[in-house]
Write an enzyme that holds these catalytic residues in place. Structure first.
Site, PDB file in Angstrom:
ATOM      1  N   LYS A   1      14.154   0.252   6.518  1.00 52.17           N
ATOM      2  CA  LYS A   1      14.045  -1.048   7.194  1.00 52.17           C
ATOM      3  C   LYS A   1      14.824  -2.126   6.442  1.00 52.17           C
ATOM      4  O   LYS A   1      15.382  -3.035   7.051  1.00 52.17           O
ATOM      5  CB  LYS A   1      12.569  -1.450   7.296  1.00 52.17           C
ATOM      6  CG  LYS A   1      11.768  -0.620   8.295  1.00 52.17           C
ATOM      7  CD  LYS A   1      12.092  -1.027   9.721  1.00 52.17           C
ATOM      8  CE  LYS A   1      11.199  -0.307  10.715  1.00 52.17           C
ATOM      9  NZ  LYS A   1      11.453  -0.706  12.108  1.00 52.17           N
TER      10      LYS A   1
ATOM     11  N   TYR B   1      10.621   4.601   4.706  1.00 56.86           N
ATOM     12  CA  TYR B   1      10.371   3.543   5.695  1.00 56.86           C
ATOM     13  C   TYR B   1      10.836   2.193   5.166  1.00 56.86           C
ATOM     14  O   TYR B   1      11.619   1.491   5.817  1.00 56.86           O
ATOM     15  CB  TYR B   1       8.876   3.523   6.005  1.00 56.86           C
ATOM     16  CG  TYR B   1       8.455   2.539   7.074  1.00 56.86           C
ATOM     17  CD1 TYR B   1       8.756   2.765   8.420  1.00 56.86           C
ATOM     18  CD2 TYR B   1       7.726   1.398   6.744  1.00 56.86           C
ATOM     19  CE1 TYR B   1       8.345   1.868   9.404  1.00 56.86           C
ATOM     20  CE2 TYR B   1       7.318   0.505   7.725  1.00 56.86           C
ATOM     21  CZ  TYR B   1       7.624   0.745   9.055  1.00 56.86           C
ATOM     22  OH  TYR B   1       7.212  -0.143  10.020  1.00 56.86           O
TER      23      TYR B   1
ATOM     24  N   ASP C   1       0.372   2.264  -2.432  1.00 59.91           N
ATOM     25  CA  ASP C   1      -0.328   1.498  -1.387  1.00 59.91           C
ATOM     26  C   ASP C   1      -0.374   0.020  -1.814  1.00 59.91           C
ATOM     27  O   ASP C   1      -0.922  -0.304  -2.866  1.00 59.91           O
ATOM     28  CB  ASP C   1      -1.751   2.052  -1.263  1.00 59.91           C
ATOM     29  CG  ASP C   1      -2.416   1.694   0.052  1.00 59.91           C
ATOM     30  OD1 ASP C   1      -2.389   2.537   0.958  1.00 59.91           O
ATOM     31  OD2 ASP C   1      -2.956   0.576   0.163  1.00 59.91           O
ATOM     32  N   PRO C   2       0.212  -0.902  -1.014  1.00 58.02           N
ATOM     33  CA  PRO C   2       0.210  -2.316  -1.433  1.00 58.02           C
ATOM     34  C   PRO C   2      -1.208  -2.865  -1.591  1.00 58.02           C
ATOM     35  O   PRO C   2      -2.082  -2.585  -0.781  1.00 58.02           O
ATOM     36  CB  PRO C   2       0.947  -3.019  -0.286  1.00 58.02           C
ATOM     37  CG  PRO C   2       1.783  -1.953   0.347  1.00 58.02           C
ATOM     38  CD  PRO C   2       0.972  -0.702   0.228  1.00 58.02           C
TER      39      PRO C   2
ATOM     40  N   ASN D   1       0.841  -6.018   9.870  1.00 63.18           N
ATOM     41  CA  ASN D   1      -0.070  -5.064  10.524  1.00 63.18           C
ATOM     42  C   ASN D   1      -0.586  -5.577  11.872  1.00 63.18           C
ATOM     43  O   ASN D   1      -1.248  -6.608  11.928  1.00 63.18           O
ATOM     44  CB  ASN D   1      -1.284  -4.779   9.627  1.00 63.18           C
ATOM     45  CG  ASN D   1      -0.888  -4.130   8.321  1.00 63.18           C
ATOM     46  OD1 ASN D   1      -0.160  -4.724   7.538  1.00 63.18           O
ATOM     47  ND2 ASN D   1      -1.352  -2.919   8.083  1.00 63.18           N
TER      48      ASN D   1
ATOM     49  N   SER E   1      -7.028   2.357  13.706  1.00 64.64           N
ATOM     50  CA  SER E   1      -7.293   3.509  14.582  1.00 64.64           C
ATOM     51  C   SER E   1      -8.234   4.504  13.896  1.00 64.64           C
ATOM     52  O   SER E   1      -9.185   4.997  14.511  1.00 64.64           O
ATOM     53  CB  SER E   1      -5.982   4.180  15.001  1.00 64.64           C
ATOM     54  OG  SER E   1      -5.083   4.242  13.931  1.00 64.64           O
ATOM     55  N   ASN E   2      -8.001   4.788  12.612  1.00 67.91           N
ATOM     56  CA  ASN E   2      -8.897   5.705  11.898  1.00 67.91           C
ATOM     57  C   ASN E   2     -10.344   5.216  11.950  1.00 67.91           C
ATOM     58  O   ASN E   2     -11.263   5.974  12.277  1.00 67.91           O
ATOM     59  CB  ASN E   2      -8.496   5.808  10.421  1.00 67.91           C
ATOM     60  CG  ASN E   2      -7.532   6.961  10.179  1.00 67.91           C
ATOM     61  OD1 ASN E   2      -7.000   7.538  11.114  1.00 67.91           O
ATOM     62  ND2 ASN E   2      -7.295   7.272   8.912  1.00 67.91           N
TER      63      ASN E   2
HETATM   64  P1  NAD Z   1       5.068   3.560  17.388  1.00 67.81           P
HETATM   65  O1  NAD Z   1       5.193   4.749  16.520  1.00 67.81           O
HETATM   66  O2  NAD Z   1       3.955   3.512  18.378  1.00 67.81           O
HETATM   67  O3  NAD Z   1       6.421   3.289  18.190  1.00 67.81           O
HETATM   68  C1  NAD Z   1       7.687   3.705  17.742  1.00 67.81           C
HETATM   69  C2  NAD Z   1       8.403   4.327  18.931  1.00 67.81           C
HETATM   70  O4  NAD Z   1       9.716   4.741  18.524  1.00 67.81           O
HETATM   71  C3  NAD Z   1       7.700   5.573  19.464  1.00 67.81           C
HETATM   72  O5  NAD Z   1       7.597   5.501  20.864  1.00 67.81           O
HETATM   73  C4  NAD Z   1       8.601   6.711  19.016  1.00 67.81           C
HETATM   74  O6  NAD Z   1       8.513   7.847  19.852  1.00 67.81           O
HETATM   75  C5  NAD Z   1       9.954   6.046  19.028  1.00 67.81           C
HETATM   76  N1  NAD Z   1      10.940   6.698  18.143  1.00 67.81           N
HETATM   77  C6  NAD Z   1      10.758   7.096  16.855  1.00 67.81           C
HETATM   78  N2  NAD Z   1      11.896   7.650  16.376  1.00 67.81           N
HETATM   79  C7  NAD Z   1      12.808   7.579  17.383  1.00 67.81           C
HETATM   80  C8  NAD Z   1      14.164   8.012  17.517  1.00 67.81           C
HETATM   81  N3  NAD Z   1      14.802   8.635  16.504  1.00 67.81           N
HETATM   82  N4  NAD Z   1      14.791   7.812  18.695  1.00 67.81           N
HETATM   83  C9  NAD Z   1      14.147   7.236  19.729  1.00 67.81           C
HETATM   84  N5  NAD Z   1      12.858   6.805  19.673  1.00 67.81           N
HETATM   85  C10 NAD Z   1      12.203   6.987  18.504  1.00 67.81           C
HETATM   86  O7  NAD Z   1       4.998   2.301  16.409  1.00 67.81           O
HETATM   87  P2  NAD Z   1       4.790   0.755  16.730  1.00 67.81           P
HETATM   88  O8  NAD Z   1       3.604   0.308  15.968  1.00 67.81           O
HETATM   89  O9  NAD Z   1       4.876   0.498  18.173  1.00 67.81           O
HETATM   90  O10 NAD Z   1       6.072   0.144  15.992  1.00 67.81           O
HETATM   91  C11 NAD Z   1       7.217  -0.283  16.713  1.00 67.81           C
HETATM   92  C12 NAD Z   1       8.204  -0.907  15.745  1.00 67.81           C
HETATM   93  O11 NAD Z   1       7.607  -2.039  15.095  1.00 67.81           O
HETATM   94  C13 NAD Z   1       8.670   0.034  14.639  1.00 67.81           C
HETATM   95  O12 NAD Z   1      10.037  -0.174  14.396  1.00 67.81           O
HETATM   96  C14 NAD Z   1       7.856  -0.397  13.437  1.00 67.81           C
HETATM   97  O13 NAD Z   1       8.532  -0.133  12.235  1.00 67.81           O
HETATM   98  C15 NAD Z   1       7.697  -1.892  13.684  1.00 67.81           C
HETATM   99  N6  NAD Z   1       6.489  -2.401  13.012  1.00 67.81           N
HETATM  100  C16 NAD Z   1       5.245  -2.156  13.514  1.00 67.81           C
HETATM  101  C17 NAD Z   1       4.131  -2.629  12.850  1.00 67.81           C
HETATM  102  C18 NAD Z   1       2.722  -2.411  13.371  1.00 67.81           C
HETATM  103  O14 NAD Z   1       1.757  -2.836  12.717  1.00 67.81           O
HETATM  104  N7  NAD Z   1       2.516  -1.809  14.512  1.00 67.81           N
HETATM  105  C19 NAD Z   1       4.274  -3.353  11.662  1.00 67.81           C
HETATM  106  C20 NAD Z   1       5.563  -3.558  11.162  1.00 67.81           C
HETATM  107  C21 NAD Z   1       6.663  -3.093  11.871  1.00 67.81           C
HETATM  108  N1  UDP Z   2      -6.692   2.902   4.759  1.00 68.91           N
HETATM  109  C1  UDP Z   2      -7.983   3.288   4.485  1.00 68.91           C
HETATM  110  N2  UDP Z   2      -8.519   4.300   5.216  1.00 68.91           N
HETATM  111  C2  UDP Z   2      -7.848   4.931   6.225  1.00 68.91           C
HETATM  112  C3  UDP Z   2      -6.523   4.513   6.517  1.00 68.91           C
HETATM  113  C4  UDP Z   2      -5.955   3.505   5.747  1.00 68.91           C
HETATM  114  O1  UDP Z   2      -8.647   2.742   3.591  1.00 68.91           O
HETATM  115  O2  UDP Z   2      -8.430   5.834   6.851  1.00 68.91           O
HETATM  116  C5  UDP Z   2      -6.099   1.796   3.974  1.00 68.91           C
HETATM  117  C6  UDP Z   2      -4.730   2.101   3.375  1.00 68.91           C
HETATM  118  O3  UDP Z   2      -4.893   2.748   2.119  1.00 68.91           O
HETATM  119  C7  UDP Z   2      -4.143   0.712   3.253  1.00 68.91           C
HETATM  120  C8  UDP Z   2      -4.739  -0.036   4.450  1.00 68.91           C
HETATM  121  O4  UDP Z   2      -5.884   0.709   4.848  1.00 68.91           O
HETATM  122  O5  UDP Z   2      -4.574   0.103   2.065  1.00 68.91           O
HETATM  123  C9  UDP Z   2      -3.781  -0.175   5.619  1.00 68.91           C
HETATM  124  O6  UDP Z   2      -3.274   1.099   5.910  1.00 68.91           O
HETATM  125  P1  UDP Z   2      -2.321   1.380   7.165  1.00 68.91           P
HETATM  126  O7  UDP Z   2      -1.849   2.782   7.022  1.00 68.91           O
HETATM  127  O8  UDP Z   2      -3.016   0.988   8.417  1.00 68.91           O
HETATM  128  O9  UDP Z   2      -1.114   0.335   7.008  1.00 68.91           O
HETATM  129  P2  UDP Z   2      -0.148  -0.071   5.800  1.00 68.91           P
HETATM  130  O10 UDP Z   2      -0.625   0.535   4.521  1.00 68.91           O
HETATM  131  O11 UDP Z   2       1.190   0.417   6.201  1.00 68.91           O
HETATM  132  O12 UDP Z   2      -0.277  -1.543   5.778  1.00 68.91           O
END
Ligand code: NAD
Ligand code: UDP
Length: 323
Positions: free
Chosen positions: A153, A149, A277-278, A178, A193-194
């Site tokens: 990116k 990932y 994990d950051p 996030n 969500s968890n």
């Molecule tokens: P999400 O998983 O809900 O949405 C991603 C969407 O992309 C999904 O609908 C999935 O079906 C689609 N997808 C995945 N692979 C694909 C492919 N090969 N072809 C076509 N569609 C594909 O996640 P999200 O939280 O909505 O994230 C959206 C974007 O924002 C992502 O690029 C993610 O990296 C970026 N982002 C999100 C967060 C966050 O906290 N939500 C943080 C940083 C970056």
């Molecule tokens: N995390 C946690 N319990 C869970 C899911 C995640 O303690 O059930 C922690 C995880 O280890 C991380 C933080 O919550 O330190 C955020 O995790 P998430 O997967 O939401 O996002 P990211 O690590 O990509 O920022």
């Protein structure tokens, strides 16, 4: 708005969590929206309320394959975003980020479209600089479980800047921190969500590590506003720009807030911290404030209150609220 004044806008990953909220805003602005998704983590439910709109169209397509369309703007969001989902098929995750970027940038170049990339705070890895500013180059493991990932990116950002310098493609890059809110996938393993699903089911709340690691959580409406401002901002500001809420909380604090809010009987249990994990994450958003006049207006308590109804309806098996 006259038909010929409407923008044709492609949203890749448009059936996902962020993409569907973005489609809502763009459809309401009377643009013509093409929502592209392969439904790996997105769902038709997220966009079902848009399907009967005359200015909304859905395309099932995998971005790893090329695609030819006539559009004016592209929001490139397609990519699984939660660690559980992006580690499910890491090779595919890299392909989606890298080949997806190549295909969308090639399309933008051919049809002279403006294109925005949804990048991520993960480009900073486990940051040695705190809070993170856009000029920090990051601390990323190239060979760990999160690398598919993070490096996918990072490579996408490189491709965006190479198309910008080499081909004058009009680019925008946002680094999203996030983000949470209605339409998060309940099984995506992300912390918000968890914790909501566990708390509402009165199950143990799984804190990884000792819970002292921090994150900064942005409510989805604030984030989408930032994305729109960036796309519609100055052409001489391609970014990258951080978008997130600087309010920083430990994971233990988040667990306690969600238990309080839901009135749950859940107990907190500690599980091993996942590899790489950051330990801390907080956006410096001065650049977004200066260039876009943007900052979040919804704090964590307010955002969690807006989100709880959605998870309550999911857990009780009813039609999702705000979904
Ligand atoms: P999400 O998983 O809900 O949405 C991603 C969407 O992309 C999904 O609908 C999935 O079906 C689609 N997808 C995945 N692979 C694909 C492919 N090969 N072809 C076509 N569609 C594909 O996640 P999200 O939280 O909505 O994230 C959206 C974007 O924002 C992502 O690029 C993610 O990296 C970026 N982002 C999100 C967060 C966050 O906290 N939500 C943080 C940083 C970056
Ligand atoms: N995390 C946690 N319990 C869970 C899911 C995640 O303690 O059930 C922690 C995880 O280890 C991380 C933080 O919550 O330190 C955020 O995790 P998430 O997967 O939401 O996002 P990211 O690590 O990509 O920022």
């Amino acid at each position: 708005m006259e038909y010929h004044d409407r923008k044709r806008i492609l949203v890749t990953g448009g059936a996902g969590f962020l993409g569907s909220h973005l489609c809502d805003r763009l459809v309401a602005q009377k643009n013509d929206i093409l929502c592209l998704d392969n439904f790996f983590t997105g769902t038709k439910g997220n966009i079902s309320h848009l399907l009967d709109k005359s200015n909304f169209e859905l395309i099932r397509h995998d971005l790893v394959q090329p695609l030819f369309l006539e559009v004016d703007e592209i929001y490139n969001l397609a990519c699984p975003a939660s660690p559980v989902h992006y580690q499910h098929n890491p090779v595919k995750t890299v392909k989606t980020s890298v080949m997806g970027a190549v295909h969308m940038l090639g399309l933008a170049k051919r049809v002279n479209a403006k294109i925005l990339q949804a990048s991520t705070s993960e480009v900073y890895g486990d940051p040695a600089v705190h809070p993170q500013k856009e000029n920090y180059w990051g601390n990323v493991n190239t060979i760990g479980p999160r690398s598919c990932y993070d490096e996918g990116k990072r490579c996408a950002e490189t491709l965006f800047f190479d198309y910008y310098r080499q081909n004058n493609v009009n680019i925008r890059i946002v680094r999203i921190f996030n983000t949470y809110g209605p339409r998060m996938h309940p099984n995506d393993g992300r912390v918000v969500s968890n914790f909501f699903v566990q708390a509402l089911n009165n199950e143990d709340i799984t804190v990884f590590g000792d819970g002292s690691q921090t994150r900064s959580f942005c409510y989805v409406d604030d984030l989408i506003e930032g994305i729109l401002r960036m796309m519609n901002g100055q052409d001489d500001f391609p970014g990258p720009v951080n978008l997130g809420n600087p309010g920083e909380f430990t994971i233990l604090e988040l667990a306690e807030k969600i238990i309080d809010l839901t009135g749950s009987k859940s107990k907190i249990v500690f599980k091993p911290l996942p590899e790489d994990d950051p330990m801390q994450r907080q956006p410096d958003i001065n650049l977004a404030e200066e260039k876009l006049g943007w900052k979040p207006v919804i704090n964590l308590e307010q955002g969690l209150k807006k989100t709880v109804k959605y998870f309550e309806s999911l857990v009780s098996g009813k039609k999702p609220v705000g979904g």
